[in-house]
Design a protein around this motif. Structure first.
Motif, short mmCIF file in Angstrom:
data_model
loop_
_atom_site.label_atom_id
_atom_site.label_comp_id
_atom_site.label_asym_id
_atom_site.label_seq_id
_atom_site.Cartn_x
_atom_site.Cartn_y
_atom_site.Cartn_z
N ASP A 365 -2.08 6.93 -1.93
CA ASP A 365 -1.01 7.93 -2.00
C ASP A 365 -0.78 8.68 -0.69
O ASP A 365 0.14 9.50 -0.60
N ALA A 366 -1.60 8.41 0.34
CA ALA A 366 -1.43 9.09 1.63
C ALA A 366 -0.88 8.15 2.70
O ALA A 366 -0.74 8.56 3.86
N ASP A 367 -0.58 6.92 2.34
CA ASP A 367 0.06 6.00 3.28
C ASP A 367 1.53 6.37 3.41
O ASP A 367 2.18 6.70 2.42
N TYR A 368 2.05 6.32 4.62
CA TYR A 368 3.47 6.61 4.85
C TYR A 368 4.29 5.33 4.94
O TYR A 368 5.20 5.11 4.14
N LEU A 369 3.96 4.47 5.89
CA LEU A 369 4.78 3.29 6.12
C LEU A 369 4.87 2.40 4.88
O LEU A 369 5.95 1.92 4.53
N CYS A 370 3.75 2.18 4.22
CA CYS A 370 3.71 1.35 3.02
C CYS A 370 3.40 2.23 1.82
O CYS A 370 2.42 2.02 1.10
N SER A 371 4.21 3.22 1.61
CA SER A 371 3.91 4.29 0.66
C SER A 371 3.82 3.81 -0.77
O SER A 371 4.39 2.78 -1.15
N TRP A 372 3.15 4.61 -1.58
CA TRP A 372 3.03 4.26 -3.00
C TRP A 372 4.40 4.32 -3.68
O TRP A 372 4.70 3.50 -4.56
N LEU A 373 5.25 5.26 -3.26
CA LEU A 373 6.58 5.34 -3.85
C LEU A 373 7.39 4.08 -3.55
O LEU A 373 8.09 3.54 -4.41
N GLY A 374 7.30 3.61 -2.31
CA GLY A 374 8.02 2.40 -1.94
C GLY A 374 7.51 1.17 -2.66
O GLY A 374 8.28 0.31 -3.09
N ASN A 375 6.19 1.07 -2.79
CA ASN A 375 5.62 -0.07 -3.50
C ASN A 375 5.95 -0.02 -4.99
O ASN A 375 6.26 -1.05 -5.60
N ASP A 376 5.93 1.16 -5.55
CA ASP A 376 6.34 1.30 -6.95
C ASP A 376 7.79 0.87 -7.12
O ASP A 376 8.15 0.19 -8.10
N ALA A 377 8.63 1.23 -6.15
CA ALA A 377 10.06 0.92 -6.25
C ALA A 377 10.32 -0.58 -6.18
O ALA A 377 11.11 -1.11 -6.97
N TRP A 378 9.67 -1.28 -5.25
CA TRP A 378 9.99 -2.72 -5.14
C TRP A 378 9.43 -3.51 -6.31
O TRP A 378 10.01 -4.54 -6.70
N THR A 379 8.32 -3.05 -6.90
CA THR A 379 7.83 -3.76 -8.09
C THR A 379 8.82 -3.64 -9.24
O THR A 379 8.97 -4.58 -10.04
N LYS A 380 9.54 -2.53 -9.31
CA LYS A 380 10.53 -2.35 -10.36
C LYS A 380 11.76 -3.22 -10.15
O LYS A 380 12.50 -3.49 -11.11
N GLU A 381 11.99 -3.65 -8.93
CA GLU A 381 13.16 -4.46 -8.63
C GLU A 381 12.93 -5.96 -8.82
O GLU A 381 13.87 -6.75 -8.73
N LEU A 382 11.70 -6.37 -9.04
CA LEU A 382 11.42 -7.80 -9.22
C LEU A 382 12.19 -8.34 -10.42
O LEU A 382 12.17 -7.75 -11.50
N ASP A 383 12.82 -9.47 -10.22
CA ASP A 383 13.66 -10.06 -11.25
C ASP A 383 12.85 -11.08 -12.04
O ASP A 383 12.78 -12.26 -11.69
#
Length: 448
Positions: A365-383
């Motif tokens: 949760d303290a990573d910026y470039l590969c943030s947890w929010l960004g990783n959470d977001a792309w997993t939700k976009e998987l088709d």
């Protein structure tokens, strides 16, 4: 001594790489060429007495003419006849898996000063046998003609696996998992796809992606929130700067979409330049580390252990024990590979899920470039067929075996996303006990 910016830029420059997204992959596997004849490949093996007291092997596999991949294998500290086998791939591209061996999940850590090692009580080898592989060629101890695409690199890794299992058949029937960090988020799915496509007899169970930078079009949108609204951490930038980043993101998104559409190197270079200046520079210009927002530092101040790892890895005695030429010049990250690589996207993951390969994505949760929010977001976009179920699933508390509330987890079907508390880009270094907890549960297919 390593320039720490090599590792940091090895992560940063992969942002350009992931802009070059792969062609659309359907849920049906695409046909690939058969792997090369195992009997024609050469493998040289030593049995070093370094890092840990258990059975270990290291050496080189010549995956094709003059392409030599270095590996270091450690047998499980538990029950090696039954425990799973895990292949670890570092990112970059061009960064050695030796770094994660010593700094995160391997059986030992390098002492301050680089004069020796100390046993790691929380190594993932507590629960699994592990292979740490330097790939593509010219990463770490590996050498040979340059490789410039993820697909070509993972064809070589597939060839390596065939040779390894031919040499060590006692490990070939074990349940197999592939783990990777950062740009490993691209290596791992491509290799897993390779295994499934070629109808390999490898018993692939799952893949693990650690703090992956997979799709900046989705992930970079969250960076202002990480900088200014990421409890329990204090904002690292002022509200005006974060508001400007939010206002500038459409420029980044537009340029990135153009890159996705054209796959033109010039368009992707342009997208990288725009996204870097608008979404990354504000943080680094303020003096914060893009891999850990808790650190206000630069260069070697951010990761003082890395020069020690490089010093130890360049010891003639260590290289000789590993079967490496004592004159070999080891670097944690080869920037030249990073600058020339051509990349693929995340489209390999949905077919894996449809073919019952479990996928764990975790992020500190303290990573910026590969943030947890960004990783959470792309997993939700998987088709994939479980998309709605995954997106509708709530976070639940991840409680370790010792009763610690260590993170939040969302899971549905074969896909799991884990947010790890009090950790940055290198989760297992920051939270070693908790990381061993989720890893051990995951590879045994137990709920987190």
């Amino acid at each position: 001594m390593i320039m720490l910016t090599h590792l940091k830029f090895g992560v940063l420059f992969l942002a350009l790489g992931v802009l070059l997204s792969c062609d659309l992959v359907s849920s049906q596997w695409t046909k690939r060429l058969n792997h090369r004849d195992v009997s024609r490949r050469q493998i040289t093996v030593t049995q070093p007495n370094l890092c840990d007291s258990g059975i270990q092997y290291s050496g080189y596999v010549e995956v094709s003419s003059n392409k030599h991949l270095f590996f270091w294998f450690f047998e499980s500290r538990g029950n090696p006849a039954q425990d799973p086998l895990v292949l670890w791939l570092n990112g970059g591209p061009g960064c050695s898996s030796i770094n994660s061996l010593y700094y995160e999940v391997g059986p030992c850590t390098v002492n301050e000063g680089g004069n020796g090692t100390t046993r790691n009580p929380n190594s993932w080898t507590n629960s699994a046998s592990m292979i740490f592989l330097d790939q593509p060629t010219n990463s770490g101890y590996s050498y040979g003609p340059n490789v410039t695409t993820t697909t070509a690199a993972e064809d070589d890794v597939y060839a390596f696996l065939q040779t390894f299992f031919d040499k060590f058949p006692q490990y070939s029937k074990l349940k197999f998992h592939i783990a990777g960090e950062s740009y490993g988020g691209h290596y791992v799915p491509v290799l897993a796809s390779n295994i499934k496509t070629k109808n390999s007899n490898i018993n692939l169970e799952s893949i693990l992606i650690a703090n992956g930078l997979v799709n900046p079009l989705i992930q970079f949108k969250s960076l202002p929130d990480i900088a200014c609204n990421n409890p329990p951490y204090q904002p690292v930038l002022d509200n005006a700067t974060c508001a400007q980043m939010t206002a500038d993101f459409p420029k980044c998104a537009s340029a990135t979409q153009t890159c996705y559409n054209t796959k033109s190197p010039q368009d992707c270079i342009n997208a990288f330049s725009i996204c870097f200046s608008t979404m990354i520079d504000p943080l680094t210009n303020a003096g914060f580390d893009e891999l850990d927002i808790r650190k206000k530092c630069s260069n070697s101040d951010c990761f003082p252990g890395f020069p020690d790892i490089e010093k130890y890895s360049n010891s003639s005695a260590v290289k000789t024990a590993l079967g490496v030429d004592p004159l070999f010049d080891f670097e944690l990250c080869n920037r030249g590979i990073n600058d020339t690589f051509v990349y693929s996207g995340d489209c390999y993951i949905p077919p894996l899920l449809e073919n019952n390969v479990r996928v764990l994505v975790y992020a500190g949760d303290a990573d910026y470039l590969c943030s947890w929010l960004g990783n959470d977001a792309w997993t939700k976009e998987l088709d994939w067929s479980g998309k709605a179920g995954f997106n509708n699933a709530s976070f639940t508390q991840w409680i370790t075996n010792n009763g610690t509330y260590a993170g939040d987890v969302r899971t549905f079907g074969g896909l799991t996303f884990l947010k790890v508390f009090n950790a940055a880009h290198m989760v297992a270094h920051d939270q070693p006990e908790a990381s061993l907890d989720f890893f051990s549960k995951w590879i045994l297919n137990k709920p987190l």
